[in-house]
Each structure stands twice: as C-alpha cells, then as structure tokens.
Design an enzyme around this catalytic site. Structure first.
Site, mmCIF file in Angstrom:
data_model
loop_
_atom_site.group_PDB
_atom_site.id
_atom_site.type_symbol
_atom_site.label_atom_id
_atom_site.label_comp_id
_atom_site.label_asym_id
_atom_site.label_seq_id
_atom_site.Cartn_x
_atom_site.Cartn_y
_atom_site.Cartn_z
ATOM 1 N N ILE A 65 0.853 -1.192 0.000
ATOM 2 C CA ILE A 65 0.000 0.000 0.000
ATOM 3 C C ILE A 65 0.891 1.245 0.000
ATOM 4 O O ILE A 65 0.995 1.965 0.994
ATOM 5 C CB ILE A 65 -0.977 0.015 1.207
ATOM 6 C CG1 ILE A 65 -1.722 -1.312 1.320
ATOM 7 C CG2 ILE A 65 -1.970 1.173 1.076
ATOM 8 C CD1 ILE A 65 -2.618 -1.428 2.546
ATOM 9 N N PRO A 66 1.571 1.496 -1.128
ATOM 10 C CA PRO A 66 2.397 2.702 -1.195
ATOM 11 C C PRO A 66 1.524 3.949 -1.089
ATOM 12 O O PRO A 66 0.401 3.968 -1.587
ATOM 13 C CB PRO A 66 3.068 2.599 -2.566
ATOM 14 C CG PRO A 66 2.246 1.643 -3.357
ATOM 15 C CD PRO A 66 1.584 0.736 -2.373
ATOM 16 N N HIS A 67 2.039 4.958 -0.396
ATOM 17 C CA HIS A 67 1.252 6.177 -0.218
ATOM 18 C C HIS A 67 2.158 7.368 0.030
ATOM 19 O O HIS A 67 3.315 7.218 0.393
ATOM 20 C CB HIS A 67 0.248 6.010 0.933
ATOM 21 C CG HIS A 67 0.872 5.592 2.228
ATOM 22 N ND1 HIS A 67 1.173 4.280 2.522
ATOM 23 C CD2 HIS A 67 1.271 6.310 3.290
ATOM 24 C CE1 HIS A 67 1.706 4.207 3.730
ATOM 25 N NE2 HIS A 67 1.792 5.423 4.211
ATOM 26 N N GLY A 68 1.584 8.537 -0.216
ATOM 27 C CA GLY A 68 2.325 9.760 0.003
ATOM 28 C C GLY A 68 1.415 10.968 -0.045
ATOM 29 O O GLY A 68 0.271 10.874 -0.497
ATOM 30 N N VAL A 103 -2.138 5.207 -2.548
ATOM 31 C CA VAL A 103 -2.968 6.304 -2.055
ATOM 32 C C VAL A 103 -2.128 7.577 -2.066
ATOM 33 O O VAL A 103 -1.089 7.654 -1.420
ATOM 34 C CB VAL A 103 -3.494 6.024 -0.628
ATOM 35 C CG1 VAL A 103 -4.349 7.179 -0.135
ATOM 36 C CG2 VAL A 103 -4.259 4.706 -0.578
#
Length: 149
Positions: A65-68, A103
């Site tokens: 779930i990569p996010h930034g 996300v």
C-alpha cells in the site's frame, strides 16, 4: 466510507507488468499523471520513494500500500493494481506482492487519508475479498468489486 468514492475505473490496473518496486510505483503512477497532467510524475515518484525509504509499504501477505502526500493535489487519489506473477516490494514477510493500492493525498487531509488506509487494510484482511480481487477476470470486474467496497 466506501473505497469506490476515491477510485476511478481508469485507475484500476488488472495486470501490472512491473518486476521491481520502482517499476511498480511508476506503473501505478502513470494513469494518475495521465488524468492529472498538471502533476509532476517525477515529484510524485520521489515522494513515494521517500516514503519507502522510511519503511516499506509492502505490508505482507502479498499486499503493498504505497502512499504519500503532495501539496499539488486537491483530492485523494487511489489506484488499485494487481500482479499475477508478484514482485519483490521489500515486503515485511519477504514474500512477493500481488495486490497494490496506491494512495496519494493532499497535505491537508490527514484524517481522511488515514481512514482510507484503514479501510484498505480492513478489506485486505478479508480472505474472500482478496480471492475475488485476484480472480476478477477483467478491469470491469475489478472495478465492480472495488466500487462496492
């Protein structure tokens, strides 16, 4: 809150071809930049890689779930992707990742951003949901599954 409220059909990728973490992030990011040409792809990629440097977003059980957060965004963007082969995403359990949710959020919506991450985590704890996600036979089928989630 429904995940479908933050997801668009064009941002559901039924078959990722990436074989590395960097390629996967770039592939997940590509349709976002296409839909939002004002976004700087390199800046967004760097934000995602900086987050990965803090600790992997490959949470285990085949899920990443990569996010930034980005000042240049005005709304939360969710991208879903699937890799049948799986790829090394430096997951906590050292297993290949097959299910991806990226996300991206504006810097000023921390509460909503965290609720979306929590909703994704809840969905992916459901083995039936994960099985349906992996077995959906088209972008349309994946979109229908995700837009109802």
């Amino acid at each position: 809150m429904k995940l479908g409220e933050y997801l668009e059909k064009e941002l559901v990728l039924p078959e990722l071809t990436a074989s590395t973490k960097q390629e996967a992030l770039a592939e997940l990011l590509a349709p976002v930049v296409k839909k939002n040409p004002s976004l700087d792809a390199e800046e967004v990629f760097n934000v995602l890689m900086e987050r990965e440097a803090l600790g992997t977003t490959g949470i285990g059980n085949g899920i990443a779930i990569p996010h930034g957060k980005l000042a240049s965004l005005d709304k939360i963007v969710v991208v879903a992707g699937r890799s049948f082969e799986g790829l090394d995403f430096d997951a906590l359990d050292q297993k290949p990742c097959k299910i991806f949710f990226m996300v991206l959020a504006p810097e000023n919506v921390a509460g909503t951003h965290l609720r979306i991450l929590a909703q994704i985590s809840r969905l992916l704890k459901d083995e039936d949901f994960k099985q349906l996600f992996m077995e959906s036979d088209s972008q349309e089928a994946l979109w229908n599954l995700l837009s109802a989630a």
